[in-house]
Structures are given as C-alpha cells and as structure tokens.
Design a protein around this motif. Sequence first.
Motif, short mmCIF file in Angstrom:
data_model
loop_
_atom_site.label_atom_id
_atom_site.label_comp_id
_atom_site.label_asym_id
_atom_site.label_seq_id
_atom_site.Cartn_x
_atom_site.Cartn_y
_atom_site.Cartn_z
N ARG A 97 -1.06 -2.04 -11.98
CA ARG A 97 -0.18 -2.13 -10.82
C ARG A 97 -0.54 -3.35 -9.96
O ARG A 97 0.34 -4.06 -9.47
N GLU A 98 -1.84 -3.59 -9.79
CA GLU A 98 -2.28 -4.76 -9.00
C GLU A 98 -1.80 -6.05 -9.66
O GLU A 98 -1.35 -6.98 -8.97
N TRP B 217 6.32 2.46 -4.22
CA TRP B 217 5.96 1.08 -4.56
C TRP B 217 6.82 0.57 -5.71
O TRP B 217 7.35 -0.53 -5.66
N VAL C 230 2.73 5.38 -4.97
CA VAL C 230 3.10 4.80 -6.26
C VAL C 230 4.61 4.78 -6.50
O VAL C 230 5.17 3.73 -6.84
N ARG D 282 -8.02 9.98 -14.24
CA ARG D 282 -7.80 8.99 -13.20
C ARG D 282 -8.28 9.49 -11.85
O ARG D 282 -8.88 8.75 -11.07
N ASP E 106 2.11 2.56 -13.53
CA ASP E 106 1.88 2.62 -12.09
C ASP E 106 0.64 3.41 -11.68
O ASP E 106 0.11 3.20 -10.58
N PHE E 107 0.20 4.33 -12.51
CA PHE E 107 -1.01 5.08 -12.17
C PHE E 107 -2.27 4.40 -12.70
O PHE E 107 -3.36 4.92 -12.54
N ASP E 108 -2.07 3.26 -13.33
CA ASP E 108 -3.19 2.41 -13.74
C ASP E 108 -3.35 1.37 -12.63
O ASP E 108 -2.55 0.43 -12.52
N ASP E 109 -4.37 1.53 -11.80
CA ASP E 109 -4.52 0.67 -10.62
C ASP E 109 -4.55 -0.81 -10.98
O ASP E 109 -3.94 -1.64 -10.30
N GLU E 110 -5.26 -1.14 -12.04
CA GLU E 110 -5.39 -2.55 -12.42
C GLU E 110 -4.03 -3.12 -12.84
O GLU E 110 -3.67 -4.23 -12.44
N ASP F 11 0.81 -1.22 0.00
CA ASP F 11 0.00 0.00 0.00
C ASP F 11 0.85 1.27 0.00
O ASP F 11 0.36 2.34 0.37
N THR G 218 -11.16 7.87 -9.51
CA THR G 218 -10.88 7.49 -8.12
C THR G 218 -11.91 8.10 -7.17
O THR G 218 -12.42 7.42 -6.26
#
Length: 276
Positions: free
Chosen positions: A204-205, A159, A156, A268, A198-202, A153, A272
Amino acid sequence: MNTAVPGATPSRLRTAAFAPIGEEGRADMVVSRLVQAISVGAFTEGERLPSENELSTLLGVAVVTVREALSELRHRELIETRRGRNGGSFVRPSQAAVEEVNARALLDEPRVAIADLGVHYEVISAACAEYACLRATEEELQIVADVLAESRDAPVFQWRRRVTEVQLELAALSQSVRLTNEHVRLQTEFTPLLALQDFDDEARELTHAAVVAQVEATKSGDVQLARAAVRESVRGSVRWLIAFRAELLAGSQDSDLRGTLEARRRRRERETRDEQ
C-alpha cells in the motif's frame, strides 16, 4: 475540472459499472459488474443499489437475470435486502467478504491473463499520464494532490476509494475522452484485484508513493518521469498479485479460501501488534 474530486469520479465508476451488457448478459456477468462497483468504491458500505428494474434497464438484461445476480450477491454476503417503503438492496459493511470475492476472482484468472491485464492497464495509464503532463493546469493538479494527501492515513477501504478517484482524475486530466473512458473501464476491472494488496502495508505504501510521484512529475511536466511512475507501480502490483495467487493456491491445498484469508488476516494483526 470539477473541483470536488470525490463527487465527480464515482459517477465515472458507476457509468463503467452499468455499461449495457446486452441480450447475451447472464447473471454471472451482472454479479461481476456489481462486485467490481462495490470493490472500487462506486457504492460504499450501507448505500442502496439501484432497484431491480433500474439495473435491468441500465445493464440491458432481464429483470429475472438481475434478481438471480442479487441473490448470488446476498449469498456472498456483499449485500443485504431490506423490505418496506425504504427497502432495497444495500451494500454490506463486510471487508472480509469483499476480500474473499476478489481473491476468488484472482484465482479464477490464469497467470498469463493477469499479466496481460497489467500490460493493458499500464499502456493506457501511461498514455493518460503523458497527456496530463501536457494539458493539466497547476490548479487542477493541486486539487488532486490535496485529495491524495488527505487520504494518506485513511482506513484501508476509504484509502483505496480515494486513490482510485485520484487515478481516475489524473486520467481525465489527459483531456482525451477515448483514453479516459478506456482507463475507467480498465480501472473498474483491475481495481478489485489491486485492492487485495491493501492489507499489505508495504504494498500500500508503494502504491501511494507511486501516485504521489506521478502527481509531482505531472506538475513539473516531466513526461518520462510520469510514465515511469505508472510503469513501475503497475508492474510491481502485477508481480505482487501473481505471488499472492501462488500463495492462495498453495494454501487451498490444506483449507478453504476463507480459512486461508482469515489466517492471513490474523497473521497481519499479530505482526502489527508486535511492531507496536
């Protein structure tokens, strides 16, 4: 293995960043090396870069070439220069500037070159993953797993740095100097492009889940599963990069790159807020 994973791996990144360029070195090659170093987290926000003379020695280029490269980095808003006894060139806290530089690098690469880089990275990473399965100890892997869990968590930029550190440490656990050195070199080249996800949540997950899967497969000694985790992650990232490149090319017809990226960031942020 060095138990302080975060302390060990940036030195590998810096070694790759400062491998001698040689007499043919030009300012744009120095710029590329330093942009890569900043993007992968070898140097963090607010940290001072080596002096002009030190960079000249490390990279094997003339001081005037380094000076020209630093001037270009200032123009791109990636560093700032401070005068005085404690002065020097410092990494600027500007994720937007880093994203723009990386996006330009993506646009400059032909689609086939991006795919080819992905193939090279996949082959080396999968080979490292295989030998790590055979050679890594449970204690070493637990340290890596703990670092990965703590980064889940994180903001970005932090991470990305921690995940890169984990990937480099997994490569080092292959206990092959040649494979590890090649992995570090490729990681340094490829990560600035990967960071665009990295700013694309999917996205990055998916990346995080793939590294977790690789660690778990390595713990169990499952070579095929470890190689599959690497393969699926790299190929997914390459598909994302090629699609994003096409999106940037389409957007650039109506506005400059900075405007396209800014519009994407605002979109984005709205998404969010709507999800919350």
